[in-house]
Design a protein around this motif. Structure first.
Motif, mmCIF file in Angstrom:
data_model
loop_
_atom_site.group_PDB
_atom_site.id
_atom_site.type_symbol
_atom_site.label_atom_id
_atom_site.label_comp_id
_atom_site.label_asym_id
_atom_site.label_seq_id
_atom_site.Cartn_x
_atom_site.Cartn_y
_atom_site.Cartn_z
ATOM 1 N N SER A 128 0.873 -1.168 0.000
ATOM 2 C CA SER A 128 0.000 0.000 0.000
ATOM 3 C C SER A 128 0.913 1.222 0.000
ATOM 4 O O SER A 128 2.116 1.098 0.239
ATOM 5 C CB SER A 128 -0.899 -0.017 1.235
ATOM 6 O OG SER A 128 -0.121 -0.018 2.409
ATOM 7 N N PRO A 129 0.394 2.416 -0.239
ATOM 8 C CA PRO A 129 1.258 3.606 -0.192
ATOM 9 C C PRO A 129 1.848 3.791 1.208
ATOM 10 O O PRO A 129 1.175 3.565 2.206
ATOM 11 C CB PRO A 129 0.313 4.751 -0.548
ATOM 12 C CG PRO A 129 -0.826 4.102 -1.256
ATOM 13 C CD PRO A 129 -0.965 2.728 -0.656
ATOM 14 N N GLY A 130 3.109 4.168 1.282
ATOM 15 C CA GLY A 130 3.746 4.447 2.579
ATOM 16 C C GLY A 130 4.124 3.192 3.332
ATOM 17 O O GLY A 130 4.435 2.163 2.747
ATOM 18 N N MET A 131 4.058 3.280 4.654
ATOM 19 C CA MET A 131 4.426 2.161 5.513
ATOM 20 C C MET A 131 3.434 1.019 5.345
ATOM 21 O O MET A 131 2.249 1.230 5.105
ATOM 22 C CB MET A 131 4.441 2.630 6.962
ATOM 23 C CG MET A 131 5.096 1.677 7.899
ATOM 24 S SD MET A 131 5.622 2.559 9.358
ATOM 25 C CE MET A 131 4.553 1.874 10.557
ATOM 26 N N GLN A 132 3.919 -0.205 5.486
ATOM 27 C CA GLN A 132 3.101 -1.406 5.295
ATOM 28 C C GLN A 132 2.675 -1.955 6.652
ATOM 29 O O GLN A 132 3.507 -2.431 7.412
ATOM 30 C CB GLN A 132 3.908 -2.450 4.528
ATOM 31 C CG GLN A 132 4.554 -1.940 3.262
ATOM 32 C CD GLN A 132 3.542 -1.337 2.302
ATOM 33 O OE1 GLN A 132 2.558 -1.971 1.956
ATOM 34 N NE2 GLN A 132 3.777 -0.107 1.889
ATOM 35 N N CYS A 133 1.390 -1.872 6.965
ATOM 36 C CA CYS A 133 0.868 -2.310 8.267
ATOM 37 C C CYS A 133 -0.180 -3.393 8.045
ATOM 38 O O CYS A 133 -1.171 -3.158 7.351
ATOM 39 C CB CYS A 133 0.244 -1.139 9.009
ATOM 40 S SG CYS A 133 1.388 0.212 9.294
ATOM 41 N N PHE A 134 0.032 -4.579 8.631
ATOM 42 C CA PHE A 134 -0.862 -5.704 8.425
ATOM 43 C C PHE A 134 -1.167 -6.400 9.739
ATOM 44 O O PHE A 134 -0.328 -6.448 10.634
ATOM 45 C CB PHE A 134 -0.233 -6.729 7.472
ATOM 46 C CG PHE A 134 0.156 -6.158 6.144
ATOM 47 C CD1 PHE A 134 -0.805 -5.825 5.211
ATOM 48 C CD2 PHE A 134 1.492 -5.927 5.843
ATOM 49 C CE1 PHE A 134 -0.447 -5.294 3.979
ATOM 50 C CE2 PHE A 134 1.858 -5.397 4.621
ATOM 51 C CZ PHE A 134 0.880 -5.078 3.683
ATOM 52 N N THR A 135 -2.355 -6.966 9.819
ATOM 53 C CA THR A 135 -2.721 -7.834 10.938
ATOM 54 C C THR A 135 -3.224 -9.150 10.365
ATOM 55 O O THR A 135 -3.665 -9.217 9.216
ATOM 56 C CB THR A 135 -3.824 -7.210 11.822
ATOM 57 O OG1 THR A 135 -4.975 -6.958 11.022
ATOM 58 C CG2 THR A 135 -3.338 -5.924 12.469
ATOM 59 N N LYS A 136 -3.141 -10.192 11.177
ATOM 60 C CA LYS A 136 -3.657 -11.490 10.742
ATOM 61 C C LYS A 136 -4.128 -12.274 11.954
ATOM 62 O O LYS A 136 -3.665 -12.048 13.076
ATOM 63 C CB LYS A 136 -2.632 -12.262 9.922
ATOM 64 C CG LYS A 136 -1.401 -12.704 10.666
ATOM 65 C CD LYS A 136 -0.317 -13.290 9.767
ATOM 66 C CE LYS A 136 -0.715 -14.548 9.084
ATOM 67 N NZ LYS A 136 -0.677 -14.539 7.647
ATOM 68 N N HIS A 137 -5.051 -13.205 11.710
ATOM 69 C CA HIS A 137 -5.593 -14.059 12.757
ATOM 70 C C HIS A 137 -5.874 -15.428 12.152
ATOM 71 O O HIS A 137 -6.335 -15.519 11.010
ATOM 72 C CB HIS A 137 -6.888 -13.449 13.322
ATOM 73 C CG HIS A 137 -7.510 -14.289 14.386
ATOM 74 N ND1 HIS A 137 -8.606 -15.068 14.158
ATOM 75 C CD2 HIS A 137 -7.163 -14.486 15.679
ATOM 76 C CE1 HIS A 137 -8.928 -15.709 15.275
ATOM 77 N NE2 HIS A 137 -8.065 -15.380 16.207
ATOM 78 N N HIS A 138 -5.568 -16.474 12.908
ATOM 79 C CA HIS A 138 -5.817 -17.834 12.435
ATOM 80 C C HIS A 138 -5.995 -18.718 13.664
ATOM 81 O O HIS A 138 -5.487 -18.396 14.743
ATOM 82 C CB HIS A 138 -4.630 -18.316 11.591
ATOM 83 C CG HIS A 138 -4.899 -19.563 10.834
ATOM 84 N ND1 HIS A 138 -5.844 -19.658 9.844
ATOM 85 C CD2 HIS A 138 -4.341 -20.804 10.928
ATOM 86 C CE1 HIS A 138 -5.848 -20.871 9.345
ATOM 87 N NE2 HIS A 138 -4.949 -21.587 9.982
ATOM 88 N N GLN A 139 -6.697 -19.833 13.512
ATOM 89 C CA GLN A 139 -6.898 -20.753 14.625
ATOM 90 C C GLN A 139 -6.447 -22.151 14.227
ATOM 91 O O GLN A 139 -6.718 -22.605 13.101
ATOM 92 C CB GLN A 139 -8.369 -20.767 15.042
ATOM 93 C CG GLN A 139 -8.796 -19.422 15.608
ATOM 94 C CD GLN A 139 -10.246 -19.398 16.007
ATOM 95 O OE1 GLN A 139 -11.113 -19.738 15.218
ATOM 96 N NE2 GLN A 139 -10.505 -18.999 17.242
ATOM 97 N N ILE A 140 -5.763 -22.821 15.161
ATOM 98 C CA ILE A 140 -5.229 -24.160 14.911
ATOM 99 C C ILE A 140 -5.165 -24.945 16.222
ATOM 100 O O ILE A 140 -5.259 -24.367 17.305
ATOM 101 C CB ILE A 140 -3.806 -24.119 14.299
ATOM 102 C CG1 ILE A 140 -2.822 -23.432 15.255
ATOM 103 C CG2 ILE A 140 -3.809 -23.449 12.944
ATOM 104 C CD1 ILE A 140 -1.366 -23.505 14.793
#
Length: 176
Positions: A128-140
């Motif tokens: 994305s433009p500028g800084m790259q900020c991501f979140t994620k969630h998963h269950q195992i």
């Protein structure tokens, strides 16, 4: 009628326990421009957010002692305290760069210390433009003999920094 009216005085109330480990990295980690996945490393002790169940320790369950958390991939491992159904959550903030793709995944046994590496919840993301900020969630399902990690990669032509990361595990030990 209230919910409490259904519980007789002789019945025991069942309390479900969550086993939680919450790691935070506020020091930059450079990820090489080799296209390979790299374990995000996390500090120990007071620099952690929370590790009441001792799942992220300098003295690892297999007997290895971590000498330098910032250079050893083992410092990115969470060793589940119990077997159960687990929620994995992560936040990753990359510096801006010349990326066309950023990658992240959760990995069981990323260093082949137990049964062998098994990745899950792999995401390939356009920048994305500028800084790259991501979140994620998963269950195992998790097991104490199999460590977990957050691993990342990028496709820039030079090494790029993760400027902030979080990795969290919450295990419901009532579901095994």
């Amino acid at each position: 009628m209230r919910c409490s009216d259904h519980v007789s005085p002789t019945e025991e109330l069942i309390t479900l326990a969550l086993h939680i480990c919450s790691l935070i990295r506020d020091i930059d980690q450079t990820v090489p421009a080799d296209g390979a996945y790299h374990v995000v490393r996390f500090p120990f002790g007071d620099a952690e957010s929370s590790d009441a169940h001792e799942m992220h320790q300098i003295e690892q369950p297999d007997g290895h002692t971590i000498e330098d958390w910032d250079s050893e991939s083992r410092s990115g491992l969470i060793w589940p305290s119990v077997s159960g159904w687990a929620s994995l959550t992560a936040m990753i903030q990359w510096e801006s760069g010349n990326y066309s793709e950023l990658r992240d995944r959760f990995v069981r046994d990323p260093l082949d210390l137990a049964e062998g590496s098994d990745s899950t919840a792999t995401d390939h993301r356009p920048p994305s433009p500028g800084m790259q900020c991501f979140t994620k969630h998963h269950q195992i399902f998790v097991d104490p003999d199999t460590p977990l990690a957050l691993a990342v990669a990028h496709d820039d032509s030079s090494g790029r920094r993760i400027v902030h990361a979080q990795f969290k595990l919450a295990i419901d030990d009532d579901v095994a």
